[in-house]
Every structure is written in C-alpha cells, then in structure tokens.
Write an enzyme that holds these catalytic residues in place. Structure first.
Site, mmCIF file in Angstrom:
data_model
loop_
_atom_site.group_PDB
_atom_site.id
_atom_site.type_symbol
_atom_site.label_atom_id
_atom_site.label_comp_id
_atom_site.label_asym_id
_atom_site.label_seq_id
_atom_site.Cartn_x
_atom_site.Cartn_y
_atom_site.Cartn_z
ATOM 1 N N LYS A 13 0.854 -1.351 -0.313
ATOM 2 C CA LYS A 13 0.160 -0.072 0.693
ATOM 3 C C LYS A 13 0.867 1.056 0.090
ATOM 4 O O LYS A 13 0.901 1.678 -0.295
ATOM 5 C CB LYS A 13 -1.621 0.312 1.353
ATOM 6 C CG LYS A 13 -1.872 -1.248 1.741
ATOM 7 C CD LYS A 13 -2.563 -1.029 2.342
ATOM 8 C CE LYS A 13 -2.235 -0.974 3.827
ATOM 9 N NZ LYS A 13 -1.786 -2.433 3.845
ATOM 10 N N ARG A 88 -9.968 0.468 8.918
ATOM 11 C CA ARG A 88 -9.317 -0.557 9.398
ATOM 12 C C ARG A 88 -10.664 -1.213 9.800
ATOM 13 O O ARG A 88 -10.032 -2.809 10.226
ATOM 14 C CB ARG A 88 -8.508 -0.998 9.997
ATOM 15 C CG ARG A 88 -6.776 -1.172 9.614
ATOM 16 C CD ARG A 88 -5.736 -1.457 10.678
ATOM 17 N NE ARG A 88 -5.018 -1.812 10.142
ATOM 18 C CZ ARG A 88 -3.459 -1.419 9.853
ATOM 19 N NH1 ARG A 88 -3.739 0.195 9.156
ATOM 20 N NH2 ARG A 88 -2.383 -2.165 9.149
ATOM 21 N N ARG A 127 11.920 -10.502 3.317
ATOM 22 C CA ARG A 127 12.369 -8.949 3.654
ATOM 23 C C ARG A 127 12.701 -8.481 4.983
ATOM 24 O O ARG A 127 13.613 -7.694 5.537
ATOM 25 C CB ARG A 127 10.949 -8.362 2.736
ATOM 26 C CG ARG A 127 11.503 -6.599 3.389
ATOM 27 C CD ARG A 127 10.287 -5.407 2.668
ATOM 28 N NE ARG A 127 8.751 -5.935 3.566
ATOM 29 C CZ ARG A 127 8.652 -4.670 4.972
ATOM 30 N NH1 ARG A 127 9.741 -4.221 5.341
ATOM 31 N NH2 ARG A 127 7.688 -5.015 5.316
ATOM 32 N N ARG A 139 11.083 -2.382 11.879
ATOM 33 C CA ARG A 139 9.785 -1.209 12.926
ATOM 34 C C ARG A 139 9.542 -2.713 14.125
ATOM 35 O O ARG A 139 10.127 -3.067 13.378
ATOM 36 C CB ARG A 139 8.442 -1.588 11.608
ATOM 37 C CG ARG A 139 8.209 -0.106 11.182
ATOM 38 C CD ARG A 139 6.936 -0.266 10.123
ATOM 39 N NE ARG A 139 6.123 -0.677 10.237
ATOM 40 C CZ ARG A 139 4.895 -0.352 9.907
ATOM 41 N NH1 ARG A 139 5.023 -0.066 8.583
ATOM 42 N NH2 ARG A 139 4.172 -1.261 9.939
ATOM 43 N N ARG A 150 -1.280 -9.381 12.760
ATOM 44 C CA ARG A 150 -1.802 -8.494 12.358
ATOM 45 C C ARG A 150 -2.428 -8.967 10.955
ATOM 46 O O ARG A 150 -3.488 -7.966 10.567
ATOM 47 C CB ARG A 150 -0.493 -7.840 11.994
ATOM 48 C CG ARG A 150 -0.083 -7.017 12.833
ATOM 49 C CD ARG A 150 1.427 -6.438 12.760
ATOM 50 N NE ARG A 150 1.245 -4.749 11.093
ATOM 51 C CZ ARG A 150 2.479 -4.972 10.598
ATOM 52 N NH1 ARG A 150 3.440 -6.092 10.056
ATOM 53 N NH2 ARG A 150 1.990 -3.569 10.182
HETATM 54 P P1 AMP Z 1 0.350 0.422 9.774
HETATM 55 O O1 AMP Z 1 1.567 1.166 9.634
HETATM 56 O O2 AMP Z 1 -0.765 0.424 8.243
HETATM 57 O O3 AMP Z 1 0.413 -1.278 8.717
HETATM 58 O O4 AMP Z 1 -0.523 0.378 11.307
HETATM 59 C C1 AMP Z 1 0.917 -0.369 11.908
HETATM 60 C C2 AMP Z 1 0.223 -0.570 12.864
HETATM 61 O O5 AMP Z 1 -1.070 0.824 13.619
HETATM 62 C C3 AMP Z 1 -1.147 -1.490 13.272
HETATM 63 O O6 AMP Z 1 -0.519 -2.506 13.447
HETATM 64 C C4 AMP Z 1 -2.007 -1.474 14.128
HETATM 65 O O7 AMP Z 1 -1.514 -1.991 15.344
HETATM 66 C C5 AMP Z 1 -2.115 0.012 13.777
HETATM 67 N N1 AMP Z 1 -3.281 0.916 13.100
HETATM 68 C C6 AMP Z 1 -2.804 1.774 12.371
HETATM 69 N N2 AMP Z 1 -3.818 2.154 11.633
HETATM 70 C C7 AMP Z 1 -5.083 1.890 12.275
HETATM 71 C C8 AMP Z 1 -6.250 1.981 12.430
HETATM 72 N N3 AMP Z 1 -6.799 2.928 11.518
HETATM 73 N N4 AMP Z 1 -7.959 1.148 13.107
HETATM 74 C C9 AMP Z 1 -6.703 0.329 13.894
HETATM 75 N N5 AMP Z 1 -5.327 0.583 14.196
HETATM 76 C C10 AMP Z 1 -4.234 0.663 13.287
#
Ligand code: AMP
Length: 214
Positions: A13, A88, A127, A139, A150
C-alpha cells in the site's frame, strides 16, 4: 481525488500510495505513520498506541478516527487524499462516511490490493530477514509472530470492508502479488482519468475566506 488503499500488511500500500501522491498531487494519510510518530514523541496517545502496535493488535477506533478527522481538515488535503491503513474496521468506515458527508465530499475509489496470504507471509519474512542481515532498522512490528497477528486482525476486522465498499460501488480490486509496476498500471487503469489542471488549482480567495485569514 479521494482514495482508500485497502490490503493486508505487506501488500504494498505504501509503495503505491507514493506513486498516487506524485501523480495526483494529493496527500497520503497513513494512520500507522501518525501513530508511530506519536509513539516516538512519547505523547499519551502515542504511548498507549505503542503498546497495542507491538502486539499486532488494532488501536481503538476513536483514536484513529480523530486522527483522520483532524488531518483531512488541513488545507493541503483539499485537493484530495489517500487513506493508507484506514479504515480498518466497519465502525471506522462508517465514521469516515459520516465525516465525508458532513463535509459534502465523496470517495472516488477504494482500491483493494488482493494478495495470497501464504505468499505474502513468505515475502514479508524474507524482507525482514534481508533487512536484519543488512543491519537496517526494523519497525517494532516487523516480526514474523507479530505479522501473523496483524494478518489475523486483517482477516477478522478489515476484510469485511471489501464487501462494505463493493456494496457502495466504489471498490476496485487489483492483483497485489504482481510486480510493482504491473500493480501500478492496474491501479491507473482502475481510476478515473486525472483531473484537468484547472480543477486542481486552489479556489480563488473570496472576501469570506480572506477575512478569515486563510
Ligand atoms: P500500518 O503501518 O498501517 O501497518 O499500521 C501499524 C499498526 O498501527 C497496526 O498494526 C495497528 O496497531 C495500528 N493502526 C494503524 N492504522 C490503524 C487503524 N486504522 N485502526 C487501528 N489500528 C491502526
């Protein structure tokens, strides 16, 4: 152009969002990036989010909805935005619908990057291993065990959004397992043509917003 990029962690993404930013001159809003920045800054929300994120779970809806509401209000979001990692959950999608309706704006499209989970896991695991071998920073949630959680959260809470947006008629599905340029070509094809430059220039100042100092 107002878009959502939908897909599990590791689906690409962020990479495609950067290309959309460059093409349409719109902003990318990654709720994950905002939460990581808050965690880094050590704000109360950031500290709470950090504990949840390292477990691979989802941060409460009200926190992420407030982040998005604040960000899409800013002047640089007027030309449009790409939501990356939001919504989400179905309640987040409903909150977004209300937010957009209150502002009289609509989504142009929801792009689903469809992936094969097994292949995706292997891709992300290799990766992570490559990055570790090169000594690059990872991260906190770049860990195979956390990644499993996740992905499970995606399957349970986020995947229902595919039907949600399909029923709204905004869903465009592309094959997220293809090479990056092929995914990009499919996204370009799925989107309405780029707006003419005239539509992208800021609205002329009116007496009303001049008085407001905007
Ligand atoms: P991402 O960078 O989008 O993979 O998000 C990393 C982490 O941030 C996720 O695993 C969640 O813990 C939290 N997170 C990011 N966006 C959301 C969302 N829209 N709703 C809930 N948790 C989120």
């Amino acid at each position: 152009m107002r878009l959502i990029l939908l897909g599990p962690p590791g689906a690409g993404k962020g990479t495609q969002a950067q290309r959309l930013v460059a093409k349409y001159g719109i902003i990318q809003l990654s709720t994950g990036d905002v939460l990581r920045a808050a965690a880094h800054a050590g704000t109360p929300i950031g500290r709470k989010a950090h504990e949840i994120m390292v477990r691979g779970e989802l941060v409460p809806d009200d926190i992420v909805v407030a982040i998005v509401a604040e960000r899409i209000e800013r002047p640089d979001a007027r030309k449009g935005f790409i939501l990356d990692g939001f919504p989400r959950t179905v309640p987040q999608a409903e909150a977004l619908d209300r937010m957009l309706a209150e502002r009289g704006i609509k989504l142009d499209a929801v792009i689903e990057l469809r992936v094969n989970e097994d292949a995706l896991l292997k891709r992300v695991e290799s990766r992570i291993a490559d990055m570790k071998a090169r000594g690059e920073p990872l991260r906190n949630d770049d860990d195979p065990k956390v990644l499993h959680r996740r992905l499970a959260a995606y399957r349970e809470l986020t995947a229902p959004l595919v039907d949600y947006y399909r029923s709204q008629g905004t869903l465009r599905t592309v094959d997220g397992m293809a090479p990056i340029p092929v995914v990009w070509a499919a996204i370009e094809e799925a989107l309405p043509p780029k707006a003419p430059a005239a539509e992208l220039t800021p609205a002329p100042k009116t007496d009303k917003n001049r008085a407001a100092g905007s």
